[in-house]
Enzyme design. Structure first.
Site, PDB file in Angstrom:
ATOM      1  N   THR A 258      38.177  30.130  40.205  1.00  9.58           N
ATOM      2  CA  THR A 258      37.211  29.448  39.336  1.00  9.58           C
ATOM      3  C   THR A 258      37.818  29.154  37.976  1.00  9.58           C
ATOM      4  O   THR A 258      37.762  28.024  37.477  1.00  9.58           O
ATOM      5  CB  THR A 258      35.946  30.307  39.175  1.00  9.58           C
ATOM      6  OG1 THR A 258      35.442  30.685  40.454  1.00  9.58           O
ATOM      7  CG2 THR A 258      34.868  29.543  38.422  1.00  9.58           C
TER       8      THR A 258
ATOM      9  N   GLY B 139      42.177  35.198  44.085  1.00  9.93           N
ATOM     10  CA  GLY B 139      40.893  35.828  43.842  1.00  9.93           C
ATOM     11  C   GLY B 139      39.840  34.768  43.563  1.00  9.93           C
ATOM     12  O   GLY B 139      40.152  33.699  43.031  1.00  9.93           O
ATOM     13  N   CYS B 140      38.587  35.052  43.918  1.00  6.03           N
ATOM     14  CA  CYS B 140      37.534  34.046  43.716  1.00  6.03           C
ATOM     15  C   CYS B 140      37.302  33.765  42.236  1.00  6.03           C
ATOM     16  O   CYS B 140      37.107  32.609  41.836  1.00  6.03           O
ATOM     17  CB  CYS B 140      36.244  34.481  44.402  1.00  6.03           C
ATOM     18  SG  CYS B 140      35.662  36.133  43.969  1.00  6.03           S
ATOM     19  N   ASN B 141      37.347  34.800  41.400  1.00  2.00           N
ATOM     20  CA  ASN B 141      37.218  34.585  39.962  1.00  2.00           C
ATOM     21  C   ASN B 141      38.429  33.836  39.416  1.00  2.00           C
ATOM     22  O   ASN B 141      38.297  32.947  38.568  1.00  2.00           O
ATOM     23  CB  ASN B 141      37.090  35.928  39.232  1.00  2.00           C
ATOM     24  CG  ASN B 141      35.856  36.695  39.621  1.00  2.00           C
ATOM     25  OD1 ASN B 141      34.767  36.144  39.693  1.00  2.00           O
ATOM     26  ND2 ASN B 141      36.002  37.980  39.878  1.00  2.00           N
TER      27      ASN B 141
END
Length: 342
Positions: A153, A148-150
């Site tokens: 990060t 997932g992009c979150n």
């Protein structure tokens, strides 16, 4: 050597980003594009900004002949993705951009995504696709699950710190500001310009965001015990980008040294000089992640701030980075273009 590539879900944002990136790749050629509602249309009709490229028309996925495809990117929504991937040839290399194969525990998948997993065989073989930390496994994988992009990060900010034991694992607060493209291209009332512009808001509050499943899985594995962070995402009126701020208990200088050493040889992770913080503007449209560390005024507390483009390093760029490894291509191929500015 040139490898033939298929992209399923090519009419969405991550599909468009894959097309854009692969257009500048020396060893990949797009030979099939799959979609559902937009099948039968040309890429120029769906994405006018890509009209100069020589690309095949979008087909229904069941119309694609996978016999001569070397690798398939699957940019479909979760649940749909597992159904499609389970029906693909069993020897076809696949990079999945959905959430369907990120969680190793089927019960965890059901908890966070609300339905039982329908492709358990494929789930068992999938390799988690956070490239910098699973590089060797990805090289030999048949199926890679993009993060997932979150989740990407937060992990770039925290994984080296957990491994080194330089932060308090029971006092981690993560705040992410997320661009609207992370919610996908389908029509949603709350994402209309008049509903979103000139304000931003927290969502999935109370630590209920689905990407917490990835944080729980990965951080607990690193620590050798359960680790649960406090995480709140915020939706901002921007097209691209994630800015993450981690509020941590630990010595800021030691945290900065740990991150600098961990990423010293990573081409896409850049740790800024101590005291500097990144901006999403400086990574826009790129596969780079910038990380900064700042000391808080309270002794023994620090801030870690990270910026990346959710569509590139947070999704399609990372997917291409993984595909390069799977096909024994130089990892950085097609991904070293500088960020867009202004």
């Amino acid at each position: 050597m040139t490898y033939s590539i298929a992209i399923l879900g090519a009419s969405g944002y991550t599909g468009a980003e894959l097309i854009r990136l692969i257009a500048g790749h020396s060893a990949l050629k797009i030979t099939a594009l799959g979609a559902f509602s937009k099948a039968g249309q040309s890429v120029a009709q769906v994405f006018p900004h890509l009209r100069h490229l020589d690309l095949p028309a979008l087909l229904q996925i069941d119309q694609i002949d996978f016999a001569n495809i070397d690798l398939c990117f699957c940019a479909l929504p979760h649940k749909t993705s597992q159904e499609v991937i389970a029906a693909l040839p069993s020897d076809l290399k696949v990079v999945d951009l959905s959430a369907d194969f990120r969680l190793r525990d089927p019960d965890a998948y059901e908890k966070w995504y609300g339905n039982k997993h329908a492709a358990l065989k494929q789930q068992a073989e999938a390799v988690y696709g956070l490239t910098e930390f699973y590089r060797d496994d990805i090289k030999t994988a048949r199926l890679v699950a993009g993060t997932g992009c979150n989740a990407a990060t937060g992990q770039y900010m925290l994984r080296p710190l957990i491994t080194a034991g330089v932060i308090d694992l029971d006092d981690i607060i993560l705040d992410l500001k997320c661009a609207v493209s992370g919610a996908g291209r389908s029509l949603k009332e709350n994402l209309l310009h008049a509903e979103l512009s000139e304000g931003y808001h927290a969502y999935a509050t109370g630590s209920t965001h689905r990407h917490l499943g990835e944080f729980d899985q990965e951080f607990s594995k690193l620590a050798g015990r359960p680790v649960q962070i406090q995480f709140t995402p915020h939706l901002i009126p921007a097209n691209r980008g994630i800015l993450g701020t981690g509020y941590l208990r630990g010595e800021a200088a030691q945290i900065h040294d740990t991150l600098s050493q961990a990423y010293a040889n990573e081409p896409f992770i850049d740790v800024l000089p101590f005291g500097e913080t990144p901006s999403t503007r400086h990574v826009r449209g790129s596969n780079f992640c910038h990380i900064g560390v700042v000391a808080d005024r309270q002794p023994g507390r620090a801030l870690v701030v990270a910026a990346l483009d959710n569509l590139t390093k947070g999704s399609s760029g990372q997917a291409l980075q993984n595909a390069n490894l799977m096909l024994n291509i130089k990892e950085t191929e097609g991904l070293m273009m500088p960020p867009l500015f202004p």
